[in-house]
Scaffold this active site. Structure first.
Site, mmCIF file in Angstrom:
data_model
loop_
_atom_site.group_PDB
_atom_site.id
_atom_site.type_symbol
_atom_site.label_atom_id
_atom_site.label_comp_id
_atom_site.label_asym_id
_atom_site.label_seq_id
_atom_site.Cartn_x
_atom_site.Cartn_y
_atom_site.Cartn_z
ATOM 1 N N LYS A 12 0.847 -1.204 0.000
ATOM 2 C CA LYS A 12 0.000 0.000 0.000
ATOM 3 C C LYS A 12 0.877 1.246 0.000
ATOM 4 O O LYS A 12 2.046 1.217 0.427
ATOM 5 C CB LYS A 12 -0.958 0.034 1.206
ATOM 6 C CG LYS A 12 -0.288 -0.017 2.589
ATOM 7 C CD LYS A 12 0.124 1.321 3.189
ATOM 8 C CE LYS A 12 0.751 1.149 4.572
ATOM 9 N NZ LYS A 12 1.660 2.182 4.996
ATOM 10 N N ASP A 138 -2.941 -1.662 10.322
ATOM 11 C CA ASP A 138 -3.063 -1.617 8.855
ATOM 12 C C ASP A 138 -3.688 -2.882 8.268
ATOM 13 O O ASP A 138 -3.967 -2.940 7.070
ATOM 14 C CB ASP A 138 -1.667 -1.470 8.206
ATOM 15 C CG ASP A 138 -1.169 -0.034 8.247
ATOM 16 O OD1 ASP A 138 -1.965 0.861 8.586
ATOM 17 O OD2 ASP A 138 0.011 0.177 7.929
HETATM 18 P P1 ATP Z 1 3.358 -0.637 8.152
HETATM 19 O O1 ATP Z 1 3.480 0.273 6.966
HETATM 20 O O2 ATP Z 1 2.143 -1.556 8.118
HETATM 21 O O3 ATP Z 1 3.555 0.001 9.465
HETATM 22 P P2 ATP Z 1 5.868 -1.709 7.323
HETATM 23 O O4 ATP Z 1 5.584 -1.888 5.870
HETATM 24 O O5 ATP Z 1 6.700 -0.517 7.677
HETATM 25 O O6 ATP Z 1 4.537 -1.701 8.105
HETATM 26 P P3 ATP Z 1 6.422 -4.540 7.542
HETATM 27 O O7 ATP Z 1 7.153 -4.841 6.288
HETATM 28 O O8 ATP Z 1 5.009 -4.954 7.625
HETATM 29 O O9 ATP Z 1 6.567 -2.981 7.881
HETATM 30 O O10 ATP Z 1 7.285 -5.168 8.742
HETATM 31 C C1 ATP Z 1 7.194 -4.725 10.056
HETATM 32 C C2 ATP Z 1 7.858 -5.736 11.002
HETATM 33 O O11 ATP Z 1 7.084 -6.931 11.038
HETATM 34 C C3 ATP Z 1 9.266 -6.139 10.629
HETATM 35 O O12 ATP Z 1 10.091 -5.885 11.726
HETATM 36 C C4 ATP Z 1 9.193 -7.646 10.347
HETATM 37 O O13 ATP Z 1 10.295 -8.363 10.868
HETATM 38 C C5 ATP Z 1 7.911 -8.083 11.031
HETATM 39 N N1 ATP Z 1 7.205 -9.147 10.262
HETATM 40 C C6 ATP Z 1 6.594 -10.201 10.764
HETATM 41 N N2 ATP Z 1 6.027 -10.940 9.811
HETATM 42 C C7 ATP Z 1 6.264 -10.338 8.651
HETATM 43 C C8 ATP Z 1 5.928 -10.624 7.304
HETATM 44 N N3 ATP Z 1 5.221 -11.699 6.933
HETATM 45 N N4 ATP Z 1 6.348 -9.763 6.363
HETATM 46 C C9 ATP Z 1 7.032 -8.644 6.711
HETATM 47 N N5 ATP Z 1 7.379 -8.337 7.962
HETATM 48 C C10 ATP Z 1 7.010 -9.176 8.939
#
Ligand code: ATP
Length: 283
Positions: A12, A138
């Site tokens: 997203k 989210d």
């Molecule tokens: P958001 O924008 O929803 O706040 P983000 O995109 O910044 O999130 P993600 O890539 O969702 O961050 O990852 C956040 C944390 O979740 C990371 O520290 C990661 O290790 C953990 N995590 C657990 N499971 C997953 C997964 N399936 N994919 C990605 N990250 C994961």
């Protein structure tokens, strides 16, 4: 032999992210525009007769056990539905991790949708939504994956019927930003949240990029990670309609009306070697 199935989990972008007041439980209320885009993780599942949840991945960036959001989503699905069984989940990660693109949230939500379809709608949409909200703010957005205005902590979603069509060049530098850290450090007194008018459909219909594009987390994140500003400056030179950091960053995107302009910008950004570069569209 169990049932085998597959689902894509999109990233997203936040075209707008106002951070409002902090609630007693630590979550912040937000007012945001979220759009799903054409950058996907791939999730393959095989149901198991034994009550086991297994995560298979070649990615070194995500947990392989009970901390993986996929594991948590599967566990909640089986517990809520009372179904006795398990699942083997293979995840091919294409969405950069901790990049402000919602990858983990998307994986969790899309798995819930896939398991519910395999098990013949064992859970109602309301139950799926409640499970999703418990996993993360989210996650509910990715159950439907429709461009939406998000309110509450991100869980109150109103679909946007007509989102203007653009191309997005997304640049993801190789740093990880903790969403929790970004929200804890945002200077609420500077976001002017008390006087903020919530974004409305009217604003989106008359889409003026410069009025919509705003991210209250951008300042605090780019102070600590100067690469965010660096990418914004480089993208700005490619004459986009606008430039913004997505979510809690560090990913930054430029917006283009014309695909050829977007392709050119993509090539320019690749040549700067500041991170992974993707050309995406809303889906
Ligand atoms: P958001 O924008 O929803 O706040 P983000 O995109 O910044 O999130 P993600 O890539 O969702 O961050 O990852 C956040 C944390 O979740 C990371 O520290 C990661 O290790 C953990 N995590 C657990 N499971 C997953 C997964 N399936 N994919 C990605 N990250 C994961």
């Amino acid at each position: 032999m169990g049932i085998e199935a597959f689902i894509k989990a999109p990233a997203k972008l936040n075209l707008h992210l106002r951070v409002l007041n902090r609630r007693e439980d630590g979550y912040h209320e937000i007012n945001s525009i979220m759009i799903p885009v054409s950058l996907y993780d791939f999730i393959y599942v095989r149901t198991l007769s034994e009550e086991t949840i297994e995560i298979l991945t070649e990615s070194d960036n995500i947990p392989k056990g009970k901390d993986n959001l996929l594991w948590i989503a599967a566990d909640r699905f089986f517990k809520s539905s009372g179904i006795k069984g398990g699942v083997s989940i293979k995840i091919v990660k294409n969405i950069p991790v901790a990049a402000g693109l919602g990858g983990g949230s998307s994986d969790a939500a899309r798995l819930l949708v896939l398991l519910n379809s395999i098990f013949k709608n064992a859970l109602t949409f309301t139950t799926l939504h409640n499970i999703a909200k418990e996993i993360g703010a989210d996650v509910p957005f990715f159950l439907r994956c429709k461009s939406s205005i998000a309110r509450g902590i991100g869980d109150i979603l109103e679909e946007i019927p007509h989102i203007p069509s653009f191309w997005y060049v997304l640049v993801c530098p190789p740093v990880r930003v903790s969403t929790k850290w970004a929200y804890e450090n945002v200077k609420l007194e500077l976001t002017g949240y008390e006087n903020s008018n919530n974004i409305s459909f009217q604003d989106i219909e008359d889409f003026s990029v410069s009025e919509i594009l705003r991210n209250d987390l951008e300042e605090v994140v780019s102070e600590r990670y100067p690469v965010v500003k660096e990418i914004e400056n480089l993208l700005s030179k490619t004459e986009p309609e606008g430039v913004l950091m997505s979510g809690s960053g560090p990913s930054v995107f430029g917006i283009y009306k014309d695909i050829d302009d977007a392709k050119e910008a993509k090539d320019i950004m690749i040549s700067h070697q500041v991170g992974d570069v993707f050309l995406v569209k809303e889906i």
